[in-house]
Design a protein around this motif. Sequence first.
Motif, PDB file in Angstrom:
ATOM      1  N   LYS A 123       0.814  -1.209   0.000  1.00  0.00           N
ATOM      2  CA  LYS A 123       0.000   0.000   0.000  1.00  0.00           C
ATOM      3  C   LYS A 123       0.854   1.268   0.000  1.00  0.00           C
ATOM      4  O   LYS A 123       0.578   2.221  -0.729  1.00  0.00           O
ATOM      5  N   SER A 124       1.887   1.295   0.833  1.00  0.00           N
ATOM      6  CA  SER A 124       2.727   2.496   0.926  1.00  0.00           C
ATOM      7  C   SER A 124       3.352   2.830  -0.420  1.00  0.00           C
ATOM      8  O   SER A 124       3.417   4.002  -0.822  1.00  0.00           O
ATOM      9  N   TYR A 125       3.823   1.787  -1.119  1.00  0.00           N
ATOM     10  CA  TYR A 125       4.435   2.023  -2.423  1.00  0.00           C
ATOM     11  C   TYR A 125       3.423   2.622  -3.388  1.00  0.00           C
ATOM     12  O   TYR A 125       3.729   3.587  -4.098  1.00  0.00           O
ATOM     13  N   TRP A 126       2.227   2.061  -3.446  1.00  0.00           N
ATOM     14  CA  TRP A 126       1.255   2.524  -4.429  1.00  0.00           C
ATOM     15  C   TRP A 126       0.754   3.932  -4.115  1.00  0.00           C
ATOM     16  O   TRP A 126       0.393   4.675  -5.033  1.00  0.00           O
ATOM     17  N   LEU A 127       0.744   4.314  -2.851  1.00  0.00           N
ATOM     18  CA  LEU A 127       0.426   5.700  -2.524  1.00  0.00           C
ATOM     19  C   LEU A 127       1.539   6.632  -2.997  1.00  0.00           C
ATOM     20  O   LEU A 127       1.277   7.723  -3.529  1.00  0.00           O
ATOM     21  N   LEU A 128       2.801   6.219  -2.805  1.00  0.00           N
ATOM     22  CA  LEU A 128       3.930   7.005  -3.314  1.00  0.00           C
ATOM     23  C   LEU A 128       3.874   7.069  -4.835  1.00  0.00           C
ATOM     24  O   LEU A 128       4.076   8.135  -5.433  1.00  0.00           O
ATOM     25  N   TRP A 129       3.583   5.944  -5.461  1.00  0.00           N
ATOM     26  CA  TRP A 129       3.456   5.891  -6.930  1.00  0.00           C
ATOM     27  C   TRP A 129       2.336   6.814  -7.393  1.00  0.00           C
ATOM     28  O   TRP A 129       2.498   7.559  -8.367  1.00  0.00           O
ATOM     29  N   ASP A 163      12.096  15.105  -5.381  1.00  0.00           N
ATOM     30  CA  ASP A 163      12.834  14.024  -6.031  1.00  0.00           C
ATOM     31  C   ASP A 163      13.882  13.426  -5.102  1.00  0.00           C
ATOM     32  O   ASP A 163      14.073  12.202  -5.065  1.00  0.00           O
ATOM     33  N   THR A 164      14.575  14.290  -4.358  1.00  0.00           N
ATOM     34  CA  THR A 164      15.638  13.814  -3.469  1.00  0.00           C
ATOM     35  C   THR A 164      15.071  12.987  -2.324  1.00  0.00           C
ATOM     36  O   THR A 164      15.689  12.021  -1.880  1.00  0.00           O
ATOM     37  N   ALA A 165      13.883  13.340  -1.827  1.00  0.00           N
ATOM     38  CA  ALA A 165      13.260  12.576  -0.745  1.00  0.00           C
ATOM     39  C   ALA A 165      12.597  11.303  -1.253  1.00  0.00           C
ATOM     40  O   ALA A 165      12.493  10.306  -0.520  1.00  0.00           O
ATOM     41  N   SER A 166      12.138  11.304  -2.500  1.00  0.00           N
ATOM     42  CA  SER A 166      11.408  10.147  -3.035  1.00  0.00           C
ATOM     43  C   SER A 166      12.302   8.925  -3.178  1.00  0.00           C
ATOM     44  O   SER A 166      11.874   7.790  -2.908  1.00  0.00           O
ATOM     45  N   GLN A 167      13.542   9.124  -3.595  1.00  0.00           N
ATOM     46  CA  GLN A 167      14.437   7.986  -3.795  1.00  0.00           C
ATOM     47  C   GLN A 167      14.714   7.228  -2.496  1.00  0.00           C
ATOM     48  O   GLN A 167      14.543   6.007  -2.446  1.00  0.00           O
ATOM     49  N   PRO A 168      15.137   7.890  -1.425  1.00  0.00           N
ATOM     50  CA  PRO A 168      15.339   7.136  -0.180  1.00  0.00           C
ATOM     51  C   PRO A 168      14.043   6.615   0.423  1.00  0.00           C
ATOM     52  O   PRO A 168      14.037   5.563   1.064  1.00  0.00           O
ATOM     53  N   ALA A 170      13.360   3.317  -0.989  1.00  0.00           N
ATOM     54  CA  ALA A 170      14.204   2.295  -0.368  1.00  0.00           C
ATOM     55  C   ALA A 170      13.704   1.938   1.031  1.00  0.00           C
ATOM     56  O   ALA A 170      13.883   0.811   1.490  1.00  0.00           O
ATOM     57  N   ASP A 171      13.104   2.906   1.735  1.00  0.00           N
ATOM     58  CA  ASP A 171      12.517   2.627   3.046  1.00  0.00           C
ATOM     59  C   ASP A 171      11.340   1.665   2.939  1.00  0.00           C
ATOM     60  O   ASP A 171      11.129   0.813   3.804  1.00  0.00           O
ATOM     61  N   ILE A 172      10.561   1.812   1.874  1.00  0.00           N
ATOM     62  CA  ILE A 172       9.300   1.084   1.740  1.00  0.00           C
ATOM     63  C   ILE A 172       9.485  -0.329   1.203  1.00  0.00           C
ATOM     64  O   ILE A 172       8.831  -1.267   1.654  1.00  0.00           O
ATOM     65  N   LEU A 173      10.400  -0.495   0.231  1.00  0.00           N
ATOM     66  CA  LEU A 173      10.496  -1.764  -0.491  1.00  0.00           C
ATOM     67  C   LEU A 173      11.665  -2.619  -0.007  1.00  0.00           C
ATOM     68  O   LEU A 173      12.716  -2.093   0.361  1.00  0.00           O
ATOM     69  N   PRO A 174      11.510  -3.934  -0.048  1.00  0.00           N
ATOM     70  CA  PRO A 174      12.653  -4.823   0.179  1.00  0.00           C
ATOM     71  C   PRO A 174      13.605  -4.752  -1.010  1.00  0.00           C
ATOM     72  O   PRO A 174      13.215  -4.341  -2.102  1.00  0.00           O
ATOM     73  N   GLU A 175      14.833  -5.176  -0.802  1.00  0.00           N
ATOM     74  CA  GLU A 175      15.860  -5.035  -1.839  1.00  0.00           C
ATOM     75  C   GLU A 175      15.472  -5.719  -3.146  1.00  0.00           C
ATOM     76  O   GLU A 175      15.750  -5.213  -4.232  1.00  0.00           O
ATOM     77  N   GLY A 176      14.830  -6.860  -3.066  1.00  0.00           N
ATOM     78  CA  GLY A 176      14.502  -7.609  -4.266  1.00  0.00           C
ATOM     79  C   GLY A 176      13.469  -6.950  -5.155  1.00  0.00           C
ATOM     80  O   GLY A 176      13.302  -7.353  -6.312  1.00  0.00           O
ATOM     81  N   LEU A 177      12.783  -5.922  -4.650  1.00  0.00           N
ATOM     82  CA  LEU A 177      11.749  -5.241  -5.436  1.00  0.00           C
ATOM     83  C   LEU A 177      12.161  -3.841  -5.877  1.00  0.00           C
ATOM     84  O   LEU A 177      11.342  -3.099  -6.418  1.00  0.00           O
ATOM     85  N   LEU A 178      13.415  -3.470  -5.666  1.00  0.00           N
ATOM     86  CA  LEU A 178      13.833  -2.101  -5.979  1.00  0.00           C
ATOM     87  C   LEU A 178      13.764  -1.809  -7.479  1.00  0.00           C
ATOM     88  O   LEU A 178      13.312  -0.741  -7.884  1.00  0.00           O
ATOM     89  N   GLU A 179      14.235  -2.742  -8.310  1.00  0.00           N
ATOM     90  CA  GLU A 179      14.154  -2.512  -9.761  1.00  0.00           C
ATOM     91  C   GLU A 179      12.701  -2.398 -10.216  1.00  0.00           C
ATOM     92  O   GLU A 179      12.344  -1.518 -10.996  1.00  0.00           O
ATOM     93  N   LYS A 180      11.871  -3.293  -9.717  1.00  0.00           N
ATOM     94  CA  LYS A 180      10.460  -3.285 -10.088  1.00  0.00           C
ATOM     95  C   LYS A 180       9.779  -2.000  -9.639  1.00  0.00           C
ATOM     96  O   LYS A 180       9.026  -1.375 -10.390  1.00  0.00           O
ATOM     97  N   GLY A 181      10.054  -1.574  -8.404  1.00  0.00           N
ATOM     98  CA  GLY A 181       9.446  -0.351  -7.891  1.00  0.00           C
ATOM     99  C   GLY A 181       9.891   0.883  -8.640  1.00  0.00           C
ATOM    100  O   GLY A 181       9.072   1.746  -8.999  1.00  0.00           O
ATOM    101  N   ASN A 182      11.200   0.997  -8.897  1.00  0.00           N
ATOM    102  CA  ASN A 182      11.707   2.137  -9.665  1.00  0.00           C
ATOM    103  C   ASN A 182      11.153   2.142 -11.077  1.00  0.00           C
ATOM    104  O   ASN A 182      10.792   3.195 -11.609  1.00  0.00           O
TER     105      ASN A 182
END
Length: 411
Positions: A7-13, A118-123, A126-138
């Motif tokens: 949910k947190s990711y999709w709100l950020l998205w 933009d500078t706050a969105s990138q970190p 990383a706070d929201i997603l596990p490492e394995g989903l970083l490419e997918k989330g970005n």
Amino acid sequence: MKVSLGKSYWLLWGSAAVANLGDGMRLVALPLVAYSVSRNPLDIALIMALSSLSGLIIGPLVGVLVDRFDRRMVIAWGNAVRVAPLVAVGFLVMAGKAELWHIYLLVVLLSLAEIFVDTASQPMLADILPEGLLEKGNARIFAARIFMQDIAGSPAAALLLGISASIPFFVNGATFVGATVLILLVPWASSRRGTRLEARKPISRSSVRAELIEGLAVIRRTPMLRNAAVASTVVNFVLLAGSSMLVVYAKGDLGLSDGQYGLLFSAAAAGSILGGLATPKLVAIAGTRATLISTLFVTGAARLAFGLAHGFWSAGAAFFSIGVAAFAYNVSVSAYQQRVTPTEMLGRVYSVTQAMNYGAALLAALVGGFIAESMGVRPIMICGGLLVMGCSLLFLRTTRRVVEVKESASL
């Protein structure tokens, strides 16, 4: 087992997507309003220069602030403060009283706020997603940006401009209100390193300079991160220097019609979305290093092909390929940066690399026209492609050397 982005990711998205929809409208309307005030090319070029100058000057400082404060609130405030100047300029345009200094001031204010967001969105990602989903989330956030700005926002702006040149500014203000609400709905979530966002403690505030040096040290001691920062700067300069003269190249050298010129952007946008969505699988199969080097090389080769193109189809295919490769490269770089950088330092690391990109954009805006006047536009495209390809080969050599040293040290 398939892991959800959450949910947190999709709100950020959603916050980013709504904001970018308004941006796409404004990016079409603003140059046209400026052109109605002054047809001097230097006056128009100053818009791009001012938007880049802000990030170059204060970008690293913004990274320090982002690492000190709650990133969700930084994004919320960055979106909220953009509403008033957009509405004010909208009323000036409606009244027929907009002047160049109004436009310049708006560009500076919007670019300053955008740097924080933009500078706050990138970190935060990383706070929201596990490492394995970083490419997918970005990839999904970057693809949403392209879709909303270029595919949805630009045509919508064209329709609204037929009613009134002021409407895109009002709509853009409304989208920032929506983006602010969505980001405030993000719940307090646990970061991937196990520290709750509300429990994040500010880093030592004894010296801004010391904190900046810490961020630079991360880049300096991480070879792939350092090489990627330099390569990204070169790519940004090459692409933006060419973009500043794109209409001249398309109309003069390639002989494209107005419709075909517009389709170049559609081809690049389609390629970007495809490249972004394919990146997670590419990284999973080939690894980050191979993905970075190969997509960087293809970006240069596609720019070279664009410089050698004759007619719409070859130029369109090259522009599509640039979109695929450059977007895949950017997604890979962002995910790698988030993965290897301590979360409490991501703001500074991101802002330093972005400051380099802003510097490249500013240089491209200032010198692109002068280079084209002395060399012509086609040599800019060809030389730019060769330069990016050279960067990829240097990237390959330097990172391979580091890998070999590590392997020999472990024997």
